[in-house]
Structure formats: structure tokens, C-alpha cells
Design a protein around this motif. Sequence first.
Motif, PDB file in Angstrom:
ATOM      1  N   UNK A 177       0.805  -1.220   0.000  1.00 34.42           N
ATOM      2  CA  UNK A 177       0.000   0.000   0.000  1.00 34.42           C
ATOM      3  C   UNK A 177       0.839   1.271   0.000  1.00 34.42           C
ATOM      4  N   UNK A 178       2.114   1.171   0.376  1.00 30.20           N
ATOM      5  CA  UNK A 178       3.003   2.333   0.342  1.00 30.20           C
ATOM      6  C   UNK A 178       4.434   1.837   0.467  1.00 30.20           C
ATOM      7  N   UNK A 179       5.358   2.621  -0.077  1.00 25.68           N
ATOM      8  CA  UNK A 179       6.760   2.235   0.000  1.00 25.68           C
ATOM      9  C   UNK A 179       7.566   2.851  -1.124  1.00 25.68           C
ATOM     10  N   UNK A 180       8.606   2.151  -1.525  1.00 32.30           N
ATOM     11  CA  UNK A 180       9.489   2.657  -2.572  1.00 32.30           C
ATOM     12  C   UNK A 180       8.731   2.762  -3.897  1.00 32.30           C
ATOM     13  N   UNK A 212       4.358   4.793  -9.547  1.00 25.50           N
ATOM     14  CA  UNK A 212       3.920   3.459  -9.167  1.00 25.50           C
ATOM     15  C   UNK A 212       4.731   2.970  -7.972  1.00 25.50           C
ATOM     16  N   UNK A 213       4.231   1.937  -7.314  1.00 27.11           N
ATOM     17  CA  UNK A 213       4.972   1.282  -6.245  1.00 27.11           C
ATOM     18  C   UNK A 213       5.898   0.235  -6.838  1.00 27.11           C
ATOM     19  N   UNK A 267      -0.089   4.342   7.822  1.00 25.68           N
ATOM     20  CA  UNK A 267       0.268   4.662   6.439  1.00 25.68           C
ATOM     21  C   UNK A 267      -0.952   5.125   5.645  1.00 25.68           C
ATOM     22  N   UNK A 268      -2.093   4.508   5.862  1.00 23.81           N
ATOM     23  CA  UNK A 268      -3.297   4.929   5.135  1.00 23.81           C
ATOM     24  C   UNK A 268      -3.729   6.343   5.522  1.00 23.81           C
ATOM     25  N   UNK A 276      -2.464   7.961  -5.276  1.00 26.75           N
ATOM     26  CA  UNK A 276      -2.744   6.606  -5.737  1.00 26.75           C
ATOM     27  C   UNK A 276      -1.765   6.270  -6.849  1.00 26.75           C
ATOM     28  N   UNK A 277      -1.236   5.046  -6.853  1.00 27.47           N
ATOM     29  CA  UNK A 277      -0.309   4.674  -7.930  1.00 27.47           C
ATOM     30  C   UNK A 277      -1.010   4.635  -9.278  1.00 27.47           C
TER      31      UNK A 277
END
Length: 343
Positions: A207-210, A217-218, A319-320, A340-341
Motif C-alpha cells: 500500500x506504500x513504500x518505494x 507506481x509502487x 500509512x493509510x 494513488x499509484x
Amino acid sequence: MSSPTSFEASEFAGAITDVAGLKVGHFTHPDAPTGCTVVLTPDGAVAGVDVRGAAPGTRETDLLAPGNFVQQVHAVLLAGGSAWGLAAAEGVMAWLEERDVGLDVRYGRLPIVPGAVLFDLPASGGRIRPNAAAGRAACDAASTAPPAEGNVGAGAGALLGKLFGAQHAMKGGIGTASVTVGGVTVGALIACNALGDVIDPDSGEVIAGARTEDGRRLRDTRRALLAGGLPRPLLAGTNTTIGVVATDAVLTKVQANRLATVAHDGLARAINPVHTMSDGDTLFALATGRVPLGDAAPGMTVLSTMAAEVVARATVRAVRAARSIEGAAGLKFPGRADWSPAP
């Protein structure tokens, strides 16, 4: 009908303040994305700790070992600012002392305030960090109401997904959750500043990160590393997820330390990679002792399951709830709440 995600389901709502005997307060600096959060236990709580990351920034953790003298703590501090942020504990101690809360040492009451910090300097710039006044302000703000989540307190400058460079990172934050089984409540408060990605354990979704090179995009750090992707060189300790898991059950120090240990299973479900050489992941456990563990109450196996669950849920919620910010050097860190990706 599809099942809801862990963040959306009403059965997954709740906060660490659902645990009787706790108050939580945030201080968020008005001039930079940094701050601190305090969990107050004015009547005292049995405590334990487990440090899994290889680069922690902590205070008063040794006294929580089962064989050591001190049996209860009066607050736990979570702060940004790296090791400088530990200064906020002085304000927490002073605030408690003024209210005659602490361990009786004949010459006064000594508040016992363990704490841990995270490295939020890429967001804050490092010149502004939590201090004693910040710790006092967090205490002044403490209440039994559900604490705010996202870009507040210790989560104000938290980031995540920095393995391929800070320019590809996203905003972290602070989140909370609780669950009640058999009349016993377990809650968690997690400030997520992880090196790795955050994953919803129920769906397996990152849901989140690099993010990818174009930032749209994730990247999916786990898959990228297994495919041969090369991480960027990192300073040790520039990440870290810290938090508190608490229960109203009666626990010994041995049991509280065990609860802190198994609570890390929740981090492992929600963060990948986790407990790295560049993280200082630290979880405290508190037991306020309002509900005896009788024959009909959940035992340690159930409590351990509850602890891991609420830690995972609180990490996802952190994170959300995170919103986008502009950090030091003009870097922009998108938050999942307003990003959003691309498909």
C-alpha cells in the motif's frame, strides 16, 4: 460480497486508549514535520521492551529486563528527531514530577519514562527537533480519546520505502488499533518510519513504500530485491518503526517482555523488509492490570495473537492516514491518503 480491508472494517477500529489506565498525547511542531507522542500511565504499568532493529535510539530500556529492580513505568515516549529527540523525555519527567507521579526514592518521586526515537531528518531538515518543551506539550495534550493518526506526533516526519533512495520514498505516519477478546483489551500505537514497504496483511497488497523511477507506481521492494535490484547505500539508523502495545490484563514483567517480543510479529506481517541493519525497530509493552487473567480470560497465547494483530493493523492505519508533504531539500513525499499509484 468482498471482504473489507483491515483499515475499512469496523471490527478493526479502535485505539490504544481503549485500554483502561492509559492516556495519549501528541505534539507536532508547527515549523517542521517532526514531533513526539507520549503514552501516560499515571497509576503505573508493568512494562517490557523488545528491540529488533540493528540501529536503535532508546532510553531506559535496560531497567525493563525482568531481573531488574524497577517494576512499573509512568510513561513511554515516542519521538522524531533521531537521538536529539530523546530530550523530550526530560519534559515528560518534569510534567509527571510536578503531579507527584513516579517511583518513591525518599527524596522525591522519580518518574520512569522509557522512550525510543525515529530518524525523520529527511523530512524535518534536522535543525528543528523535539525537546523538553515538546514533551511537556504532548503531556498537556494527553487524553483518553482516540489519538489522531497520520502526520502527527512521532509520525509527523516519518517516511518509508527509502531503500532505493529518499527521492523515491513515501510518507509514513502514526496509527493505532485495538481488539477485545474475553473482556481483555489489547491496543497498539505505531509510528512507522520503515526502510521497507508497508503491506496490508489481509490482502497482501503493497500500500506504500518505494516508488518507481518515474514516481508514479509502487516498486514492490521485496520483489525488486529478489529480482536483483540494488539498494542505495544507507546510513545506519536512518529508519525505524517504534511503538507501544498495551493491555488491561495483569501481567508480570516476564510476560510483558514476552508480549513485546511477539508483537514484532505484527511488524513482520505489515513491513517488508523489516528489522534491517538500518532500522532501530523497538516495541514497548504495557500492562495496566485492570483485568485479572482468570480461568475465563485469555491466556498468553491469545494475548500474543491479539498483540501481533493490533500492531499490524496500527501500522497499516499509520500509512493509510499519512498525507503528502514537502521535506528537506525540496523532496516531495506522497502520502497514501492523497496519492494513488498509476495503473
